[in-house]
Structure formats: C-alpha cells, structure tokens
Design an enzyme around this catalytic site. Structure first.
Site, PDB file in Angstrom:
ATOM      1  N   ASP A 173      -4.245  -6.168   5.394  1.00  0.00           N
ATOM      2  CA  ASP A 173      -5.218  -7.001   6.106  1.00  0.00           C
ATOM      3  C   ASP A 173      -5.225  -8.436   5.591  1.00  0.00           C
ATOM      4  O   ASP A 173      -5.581  -9.354   6.306  1.00  0.00           O
ATOM      5  CB  ASP A 173      -6.618  -6.389   5.961  1.00  0.00           C
ATOM      6  CG  ASP A 173      -6.736  -5.095   6.757  1.00  0.00           C
ATOM      7  OD1 ASP A 173      -6.089  -5.002   7.814  1.00  0.00           O
ATOM      8  OD2 ASP A 173      -7.448  -4.172   6.313  1.00  0.00           O
ATOM      9  N   ASN A 223       0.840  -1.201   0.000  1.00  0.00           N
ATOM     10  CA  ASN A 223       0.000   0.000   0.000  1.00  0.00           C
ATOM     11  C   ASN A 223       0.874   1.249   0.000  1.00  0.00           C
ATOM     12  O   ASN A 223       2.093   1.167  -0.028  1.00  0.00           O
ATOM     13  CB  ASN A 223      -0.964  -0.022   1.191  1.00  0.00           C
ATOM     14  CG  ASN A 223      -0.218  -0.080   2.507  1.00  0.00           C
ATOM     15  OD1 ASN A 223       0.526   0.834   2.842  1.00  0.00           O
ATOM     16  ND2 ASN A 223      -0.383  -1.174   3.250  1.00  0.00           N
ATOM     17  N   LYS A 256     -10.045  -2.483  19.171  1.00  0.00           N
ATOM     18  CA  LYS A 256      -8.653  -2.899  19.380  1.00  0.00           C
ATOM     19  C   LYS A 256      -8.337  -3.049  20.873  1.00  0.00           C
ATOM     20  O   LYS A 256      -7.290  -3.590  21.231  1.00  0.00           O
ATOM     21  CB  LYS A 256      -7.689  -1.877  18.772  1.00  0.00           C
ATOM     22  CG  LYS A 256      -7.897  -1.636  17.276  1.00  0.00           C
ATOM     23  CD  LYS A 256      -7.046  -2.552  16.424  1.00  0.00           C
ATOM     24  CE  LYS A 256      -7.277  -2.272  14.944  1.00  0.00           C
ATOM     25  NZ  LYS A 256      -6.514  -3.136  14.069  1.00  0.00           N
ATOM     26  N   PRO A 275      -2.647 -11.570  10.726  1.00  0.00           N
ATOM     27  CA  PRO A 275      -2.862 -11.331  12.158  1.00  0.00           C
ATOM     28  C   PRO A 275      -2.967  -9.836  12.418  1.00  0.00           C
ATOM     29  O   PRO A 275      -2.323  -9.041  11.724  1.00  0.00           O
ATOM     30  CB  PRO A 275      -1.592 -11.897  12.809  1.00  0.00           C
ATOM     31  CG  PRO A 275      -0.580 -11.925  11.723  1.00  0.00           C
ATOM     32  CD  PRO A 275      -1.320 -12.109  10.436  1.00  0.00           C
TER      33      PRO A 275
HETATM   34  N1  CTP Z   1      -2.965  -2.941  12.658  1.00  0.00           N
HETATM   35  C1  CTP Z   1      -2.141  -3.972  13.021  1.00  0.00           C
HETATM   36  N2  CTP Z   1      -2.237  -5.177  12.368  1.00  0.00           N
HETATM   37  C2  CTP Z   1      -3.132  -5.346  11.369  1.00  0.00           C
HETATM   38  C3  CTP Z   1      -3.979  -4.285  11.001  1.00  0.00           C
HETATM   39  C4  CTP Z   1      -3.866  -3.083  11.659  1.00  0.00           C
HETATM   40  O1  CTP Z   1      -1.298  -3.807  13.934  1.00  0.00           O
HETATM   41  N3  CTP Z   1      -3.188  -6.509  10.766  1.00  0.00           N
HETATM   42  C5  CTP Z   1      -2.876  -1.679  13.420  1.00  0.00           C
HETATM   43  C6  CTP Z   1      -2.357  -0.494  12.622  1.00  0.00           C
HETATM   44  O2  CTP Z   1      -0.957  -0.363  12.767  1.00  0.00           O
HETATM   45  C7  CTP Z   1      -3.112   0.652  13.248  1.00  0.00           C
HETATM   46  C8  CTP Z   1      -4.428   0.053  13.659  1.00  0.00           C
HETATM   47  O3  CTP Z   1      -4.188  -1.338  13.787  1.00  0.00           O
HETATM   48  O4  CTP Z   1      -2.480   1.121  14.420  1.00  0.00           O
HETATM   49  C9  CTP Z   1      -5.571   0.301  12.736  1.00  0.00           C
HETATM   50  O5  CTP Z   1      -5.207  -0.011  11.429  1.00  0.00           O
HETATM   51  P1  CTP Z   1      -6.241   0.222  10.224  1.00  0.00           P
HETATM   52  O6  CTP Z   1      -5.653  -0.339   8.980  1.00  0.00           O
HETATM   53  O7  CTP Z   1      -6.741   1.634  10.226  1.00  0.00           O
HETATM   54  O8  CTP Z   1      -7.454  -0.637  10.715  1.00  0.00           O
HETATM   55  P2  CTP Z   1      -7.888  -2.101  10.486  1.00  0.00           P
HETATM   56  O9  CTP Z   1      -7.689  -2.842  11.769  1.00  0.00           O
HETATM   57  O10 CTP Z   1      -7.239  -2.674   9.289  1.00  0.00           O
HETATM   58  O11 CTP Z   1      -9.453  -1.915  10.276  1.00  0.00           O
HETATM   59  P3  CTP Z   1     -10.327  -1.564   8.965  1.00  0.00           P
HETATM   60  O12 CTP Z   1      -9.715  -2.310   7.825  1.00  0.00           O
HETATM   61  O13 CTP Z   1     -11.676  -2.014   9.324  1.00  0.00           O
HETATM   62  O14 CTP Z   1     -10.287  -0.069   8.802  1.00  0.00           O
END
Ligand code: CTP
Length: 412
Positions: free
Chosen positions: A286, A217, A354, A314
């Site tokens: 993700d 990304n 979270k 994870p």
């Molecule tokens: N994060 C993480 N591990 C993942 C996904 C996210 O540690 N697999 C952490 C990111 O570093 C950030 C927070 O979770 O601090 C939120 O990340 P974000 O991408 O905004 O959210 P998601 O959990 O992916 O949720 P969504 O896709 O529903 O927006």
C-alpha cells in the site's frame, strides 16, 4: 491431485532417444490417476524395453510382436480396434519425424500407426509430442507434415529447446514429462474461456528503500499462478504480471516480471486494454518509501534510526475497474481481499469500494505460502463459500464462476 482420474490413455512410443522420457511420463500419468496402455513400435524397442514400460504401466505392452496388428490373445484378434475404442486419448510421445510421415499418409504397417488410423477421429483425440534433431525439426517437410496433422485434427504439443542427444543445441527435444503431463491435464479441462484474454497480477511487490533493502510481504504468488494456469487450461490467452516470486511460469502463459507497485501498474495498464477478464491477486504494497536512496543508508553512529517517509501506492485494481472498458462491461474485474478478521464484512465493503462485480475473500495469514486455501466469493447477490481445497482446484472453480457470469446460459 487426481486430475486424470478415470482417464484411459494409450501411450504410443515411436523410435527416438526421447523414449527414455516416456518412462517418466508413463509414471506421471499414472500418479495423476490415469490408466495407461503402452504401445511401442519396433524402433522404440531399440531405445527402451517393453519390460520397463510394462513394469511402470502395470500392463502388458503391445510391441513389435504385434507389429502386423494381429494378436491371437484378443478374442477378435484386433488390438488396433480394441485399443483405440477404449482410449480417452492417444498420446504419441515421442513422435518421430518418420512416424509423422506415416500419420500424414495414413500408413498402417505397424500396430501403433494402424491404431491411430483406426481411431474414431471425433471421439478419441490424438496428441503428438514430437522429438527429433533440430535440423529435422526445422526441415520444411516436417513443418509441412505438422501443419497437415493439425489440419487432420491432431493436437501437436510442441517441442522443447536445448542440448540434444546428437550434441547439437536447438529446437526439437521432446518436452519434459512434467510439461507433457500439464498439457494432457489441460487438454481435458473444459474450454470455458476459449478465445478470451485474461490478465492476472500475482505475488508481492518490492518497494526499494536503497539498493540493498526494501519493503515487501509474504505473498507467495501461488494463488495467482494457479489462476493463470486454470485460465490457460480453460482456453484463454493469459498474461501474468508477477511480482518477485520463485515460481515456474505455467505452460502457455505469457509472464511479465515486475518489482514495484508502480511497475506493476504500468504493465497492467498496458495489457488491460486488450483483456476481457482481469484478476487482481497481487498483494500490492500500500505504501512505498517517499524517497529512494541511490546508496545504502548507513548507520550514522548516533544510535538514532533513520526517519522514513512513505507515499501511498496507486491502487491497480481500482484504477483498472474505473477505466472505460471495465465500466462499459468489456473488462470483467475480479479482486482478492486478504483479511485478518471479519472476512464477510470486510470483503463486502472492499468489493463496493473497488467498484468490481466479483471479489474473493480469504484470510491472509492462513493462505500465504500454502498450497491450499478456502475462499469466499462475494458478488451483488451475496456470499458463497468455496470450501478448503488445493489452490489449483479453487482456481478452476473461480474460472468456472467467471465464465458463468460472462455467459450465464452457455457455461456450467
Ligand atoms: N490491490 C491493487 N493495488 C493496490 C492494493 C490492492 O490492485 N495498491 C488489489 C489487490 O490485488 C486485491 C485487492 O486490491 O485484488 C484488495 O487488496 P487488499 O490488500 O486486500 O486491500 P487494500 O485495497 O490494500 O485494502 P486494505 O489495506 O484496507 O485491506
């Protein structure tokens, strides 16, 4: 940035070929907002002229004509007193092996050493940027002198390593002007996280499909790197787990490079055991391809694209936040939310999901790759906007917020 606005630095040059770097350093300090008064030893004048340093600092230089320490141009004739009283810091760069000896013994037979000796030790910090040949640097006498200078309250900024003017290669080069500037800026930052261990994830992850391609990304890693720098400036011991980004490691920060979310999780879990603060800024993918082809996936001539299957990665932040230390309040977890819309609601929901005390919300497409940003702090009390500023300025504000939440009575 104007990180040194209002600071008056006395820049001392002792004799060494690294004097040529002092010209650049002087300029860098001034560009950062400082005023700089140059003081040179007679030996330094063999390497660079006072004219150069005067032009760059926009002030007359105190040089070998002041060698005795007396100066009829000053009302009291005592530049060593005047210079050391008005300084916010004295920075000796380059600091030669011989000049160290003088400092160790409290020698005062030239203006620079006289001024260092005359400085009020508890009010005017002395920063030293050593520069010398690698054998001189490694010599027990030099190492002994450095230990003594540290014990006497001086801050030794360290040395660089590499090719030396003498043709040898090793430790002892003066740090580069940009590195010294970072160290001086850091020196003046409040030590809000002194003695704390901070763990930061930053950048994107790369989920390989085959040896050639993968999914990633637009995260540049800039915010995470700025937070690592700000935490280090605040006195913390910082580990930065970085996905694939093209950014220099902030000074004094331990960096662990990873590619995939799985690798980021493993590195983070190893480090989280001894961290006091965890800041997850990484834009972790993700999903990852369910299978990884050892060979490049080729077109099969049918015109049909390959069918890809994905597995969920994870959630690193959630995993750490659910760990024993975080739940016992020993590890303070901060998350980031990169949203495209409805920031407040999405960020509040994400903080709850979270299971973390503090979440920073921002609009992803408006921040990726940029040097500035605006953010929203979300905690149990509600939301607090941090208006648009450079990522480093925002990182310092966030560090202050983290410190305040950990020690509500002692920090601002
Ligand atoms: N994060 C993480 N591990 C993942 C996904 C996210 O540690 N697999 C952490 C990111 O570093 C950030 C927070 O979770 O601090 C939120 O990340 P974000 O991408 O905004 O959210 P998601 O959990 O992916 O949720 P969504 O896709 O529903 O927006």
């Amino acid at each position: 940035m104007n990180d040194l606005l209002g600071k008056h630095i006395v820049l001392g040059l002792s004799g060494g070929i690294a004097c040529y770097k002092a010209a650049e350093l002087c300029r860098a300090l001034i560009k950062e907002g400082a005023t700089v008064q140059v003081v040179m030893t007679a030996a330094a004048e063999q390497f660079i002229t006072p004219v150069t340093m005067q032009a760059l600092s926009n002030r007359p230089v105190y040089g070998s004509h002041n060698a005795s320490g007396f100066d009829a141009r000053e009302a009291n004739g005592m530049p060593h007193i005047n210079l050391s009283r008005e300084a916010d810091a004295i920075l000796v760069a380059p600091c030669s092996a011989d000049f160290m000896v003088k400092l160790v013994h409290g020698g005062a037979d030239d203006l620079l050493s006289l001024m260092c000796l005359a400085r009020p030790v508890d009010k005017v910090p002395l920063l030293l940027a050593p520069a010398m040949n690698r054998e001189m640097w490694a010599h027990p006498a030099t190492q002994r002198n450095m230990a003594q200078l540290s014990a006497d309250g001086a801050t030794i900024l360290g040395v660089g390593s590499g090719f030396q003017a003498c043709g040898e290669t090793g430790d002892g080069r003066m740090l580069e002007p940009a590195e010294l500037l970072q160290d001086v800026v850091a020196f003046f930052q409040p030590k809000l996280l002194a003695g704390r261990r901070v763990l930061v994830t930053a950048g994107p992850t790369f989920e390989a499909l085959d040896p050639i391609r993968g999914i990633t990304n637009h995260s540049s890693g800039k915010m995470g790197f700025a937070i690592a720098r700000a935490a280090q400036e605040a006195g913390a011991q910082v580990t930065l787990v970085a996905g694939p980004v093209h950014l220099p490691t902030p000074r004094g920060v331990q960096r662990i490079d990873v590619k995939s979310a799985q690798q980021m999780l493993e590195a983070t879990m190893r480090e989280a055991d001894r961290a006091d603060v965890f800041v997850a800024t990484a834009a972790v993918a993700d999903w990852r391809p369910a299978t990884h082809s050892e060979q490049k996936i080729k077109k099969d001539g049918s015109g049909q694209p390959p069918v890809l299957h994905f597995t969920e990665n994870p959630d690193i932040l959630h995993t750490v936040a659910q760990g024993e230390r975080a739940r016992a309040g020993q590890l303070f977890c901060v998350g980031f939310a990169a949203e495209s819309h409805d920031l407040v609601n999405n960020a509040q929901a994400k903080r709850a999901r979270k299971g973390i005390p503090l979440l920073v919300g921002n609009i992803g497409p408006l921040t990726f790759g940029q040097d500035d940003n605006e953010m929203l702090l979300v905690d149990e009390h509600g939301v607090q906007p941090l208006p648009r500023a450079s990522k480093l300025a925002l990182a310092r504000q966030l560090v202050a917020e983290i410190a305040r939440r950990q020690h509500p009575t002692t920090s601002s």
